[in-house]
Design an enzyme around this catalytic site. Structure first.
Site, PDB file in Angstrom:
ATOM      1  N   ASP A   1       0.027 -10.430  -4.990  1.00 36.35           N
ATOM      2  CA  ASP A   1       0.031  -9.230  -5.825  1.00 36.35           C
ATOM      3  C   ASP A   1       0.781  -8.097  -5.157  1.00 36.35           C
ATOM      4  OD1 ASP A   1      -1.884  -8.945  -3.812  1.00 36.35           O
ATOM      5  OD2 ASP A   1      -3.544  -8.445  -5.153  1.00 36.35           O
TER       6      ASP A   1
ATOM      7  N   ASP B   1       1.591  -5.053   1.640  1.00 36.09           N
ATOM      8  CA  ASP B   1       1.138  -3.762   2.173  1.00 36.09           C
ATOM      9  C   ASP B   1       1.444  -3.725   3.667  1.00 36.09           C
ATOM     10  OD1 ASP B   1      -0.185  -1.298   2.273  1.00 36.09           O
ATOM     11  OD2 ASP B   1      -2.150  -2.202   2.475  1.00 36.09           O
TER      12      ASP B   1
ATOM     13  N   LYS C   1       4.513  -1.841  -0.974  1.00 34.88           N
ATOM     14  CA  LYS C   1       4.340  -0.507  -0.374  1.00 34.88           C
ATOM     15  C   LYS C   1       5.111  -0.522   0.938  1.00 34.88           C
ATOM     16  CE  LYS C   1      -0.493   0.218  -1.649  1.00 34.88           C
ATOM     17  NZ  LYS C   1      -1.823   0.337  -1.048  1.00 34.88           N
TER      18      LYS C   1
ATOM     19  N   PHE D   1      -3.659   3.711  -3.185  1.00 32.15           N
ATOM     20  CA  PHE D   1      -4.483   2.545  -3.483  1.00 32.15           C
ATOM     21  C   PHE D   1      -4.495   2.311  -4.996  1.00 32.15           C
ATOM     22  CE2 PHE D   1      -8.334   0.171  -4.348  1.00 32.15           C
ATOM     23  CZ  PHE D   1      -8.158  -0.872  -3.465  1.00 32.15           C
ATOM     24  N   VAL D   2      -4.008   1.147  -5.411  1.00 28.88           N
ATOM     25  CA  VAL D   2      -3.868   0.870  -6.840  1.00 28.88           C
ATOM     26  C   VAL D   2      -4.793  -0.265  -7.276  1.00 28.88           C
ATOM     27  CG1 VAL D   2      -1.505   1.719  -7.000  1.00 28.88           C
ATOM     28  CG2 VAL D   2      -1.890  -0.683  -6.427  1.00 28.88           C
TER      29      VAL D   2
ATOM     30  N   ASP E   1      -8.041  -5.315  -7.324  1.00 30.25           N
ATOM     31  CA  ASP E   1      -9.423  -4.841  -7.487  1.00 30.25           C
ATOM     32  C   ASP E   1      -9.772  -3.705  -6.546  1.00 30.25           C
ATOM     33  OD1 ASP E   1      -9.390  -6.471  -5.079  1.00 30.25           O
ATOM     34  OD2 ASP E   1     -11.573  -6.372  -5.154  1.00 30.25           O
TER      35      ASP E   1
ATOM     36  N   ARG F   1      -9.857  -5.656 -12.049  1.00 35.24           N
ATOM     37  CA  ARG F   1      -8.784  -6.654 -12.077  1.00 35.24           C
ATOM     38  C   ARG F   1      -8.260  -6.854 -13.492  1.00 35.24           C
ATOM     39  NH1 ARG F   1      -8.653  -9.285  -7.035  1.00 35.24           N
ATOM     40  NH2 ARG F   1     -10.658  -9.692  -6.073  1.00 35.24           N
TER      41      ARG F   1
HETATM   42  P1  5GP Z   1      -1.521  -6.752   3.632  1.00 39.20           P
HETATM   43  O1  5GP Z   1      -2.055  -7.949   4.384  1.00 39.20           O
HETATM   44  O2  5GP Z   1      -0.055  -6.810   3.319  1.00 39.20           O
HETATM   45  O3  5GP Z   1      -1.939  -5.455   4.251  1.00 39.20           O
HETATM   46  O4  5GP Z   1      -2.320  -6.658   2.297  1.00 39.20           O
HETATM   47  C1  5GP Z   1      -2.262  -7.559   1.367  1.00 39.20           C
HETATM   48  C2  5GP Z   1      -3.526  -7.570   0.569  1.00 39.20           C
HETATM   49  O5  5GP Z   1      -4.275  -6.342   0.627  1.00 39.20           O
HETATM   50  C3  5GP Z   1      -3.129  -7.750  -0.854  1.00 39.20           C
HETATM   51  O6  5GP Z   1      -3.075  -9.127  -1.163  1.00 39.20           O
HETATM   52  C4  5GP Z   1      -4.211  -7.029  -1.603  1.00 39.20           C
HETATM   53  O7  5GP Z   1      -5.268  -7.936  -1.847  1.00 39.20           O
HETATM   54  C5  5GP Z   1      -4.712  -5.971  -0.655  1.00 39.20           C
HETATM   55  N1  5GP Z   1      -4.140  -4.644  -0.994  1.00 39.20           N
HETATM   56  C6  5GP Z   1      -3.164  -3.966  -0.355  1.00 39.20           C
HETATM   57  N2  5GP Z   1      -2.899  -2.791  -0.956  1.00 39.20           N
HETATM   58  C7  5GP Z   1      -3.722  -2.731  -2.022  1.00 39.20           C
HETATM   59  C8  5GP Z   1      -3.903  -1.760  -3.067  1.00 39.20           C
HETATM   60  O8  5GP Z   1      -3.279  -0.703  -3.163  1.00 39.20           O
HETATM   61  N3  5GP Z   1      -4.852  -2.068  -3.992  1.00 39.20           N
HETATM   62  C9  5GP Z   1      -5.586  -3.208  -3.946  1.00 39.20           C
HETATM   63  N4  5GP Z   1      -6.465  -3.391  -4.919  1.00 39.20           N
HETATM   64  N5  5GP Z   1      -5.427  -4.145  -2.995  1.00 39.20           N
HETATM   65  C10 5GP Z   1      -4.510  -3.905  -2.041  1.00 39.20           C
HETATM   66 MG    MG Z   2      -4.730 -10.066  -2.102  1.00 39.86          MG
END
Ligand code: 5GP
Ligand code: MG
Length: 189
Positions: A107, A110, A138, A159-160, A166, A172
């Site tokens: 999705d 980040d 992001k 944060f979206v 979710d 969701r």
């Molecule tokens: P990363 O490992 O790249 O930091 O984060 C990935 C996971 O963090 C994504 O698969 C998602 O589940 C969660 N995540 C990151 N940013 C957001 C956000 O803004 N909103 C939500 N709901 N989940 C996020």
């Molecule tokens: Mg995820």
């Protein structure tokens, strides 16, 4: 990315960042691009669940290549709206991906930790190729270097929720993507 809009239709959101129609249009474009790039080759899609479920189910229907689907579940390592610690695999793959063209879908990209982990794991299984597709990126938040091959929308560091994303397992099912109202960003709200 389109300018943020307030919406009466979604009272739980502070603002709508991406509307349902914009998502639909962009998913269609991504599907066309992926179809062109894979030129009829069979694709093994790996969805990172739960977040990618809605995006994957819509994107798959825009791609008419022969396709197999597998899912991988990664522990949520987030504390409320911030990441902390390390992601872990809590349910792994069931399909054999050796010598297959793998398209890994999440999705949102980040910090990059989740996709770095899953990509490393998939590469060890010796696929013919590995590409990564994310709906949201992001860019300003990376803690480990990672770039996706296909990105739906670049978004600011907010944060979206919605369209699979979710907060504490809620929201969701919103058809758009938006910024959750700050007063709802507390456990049990
Ligand atoms: P990363 O490992 O790249 O930091 O984060 C990935 C996971 O963090 C994504 O698969 C998602 O589940 C969660 N995540 C990151 N940013 C957001 C956000 O803004 N909103 C939500 N709901 N989940 C996020
Ligand atoms: Mg995820």
């Amino acid at each position: 990315m389109p300018a943020a809009r307030r919406s009466r239709a979604y009272p739980e959101l502070d603002s709508v960042l991406i509307t349902e129609a914009e998502i639909r249009r962009r998913v269609r474009q991504l599907g066309q691009q992926i179809r062109r790039d894979y030129a009829g080759e069979p694709i093994t899609v790996i969805a990172i669940i739960n977040g990618a479920i809605l995006f994957v189910s819509d994107l798959m229907r825009e791609i008419d290549n022969p396709m197999r689907l597998d899912c991988i579940r990664i522990s949520s390592y987030r504390n409320k709206t911030k990441s902390s610690g390390r992601p872990r695999v809590i349910q792994s793959l069931t399909l054999d991906v050796r010598d297959r063209h793998v398209l890994l879908i999440d999705d949102i990209l980040d910090t990059g930790k989740t996709l770095a982990l899953v990509s490393r794991l998939v590469r060890k299984l010796r696929p013919a190729s590995l590409r990564v597709c994310v709906l949201l990126d992001k860019k300003g938040r990376r803690e480990v270097p990672f770039e996706a091959d296909y990105v739906g929308f670049s978004i600011p560091n907010k944060f979206v929720v919605g369209y699979g994303l979710d907060f504490a397992e809620r929201y969701r099912n919103l058809p758009c993507i938006g910024v959750l109202r700050p007063d709802l960003q507390v456990a049990g709200a």
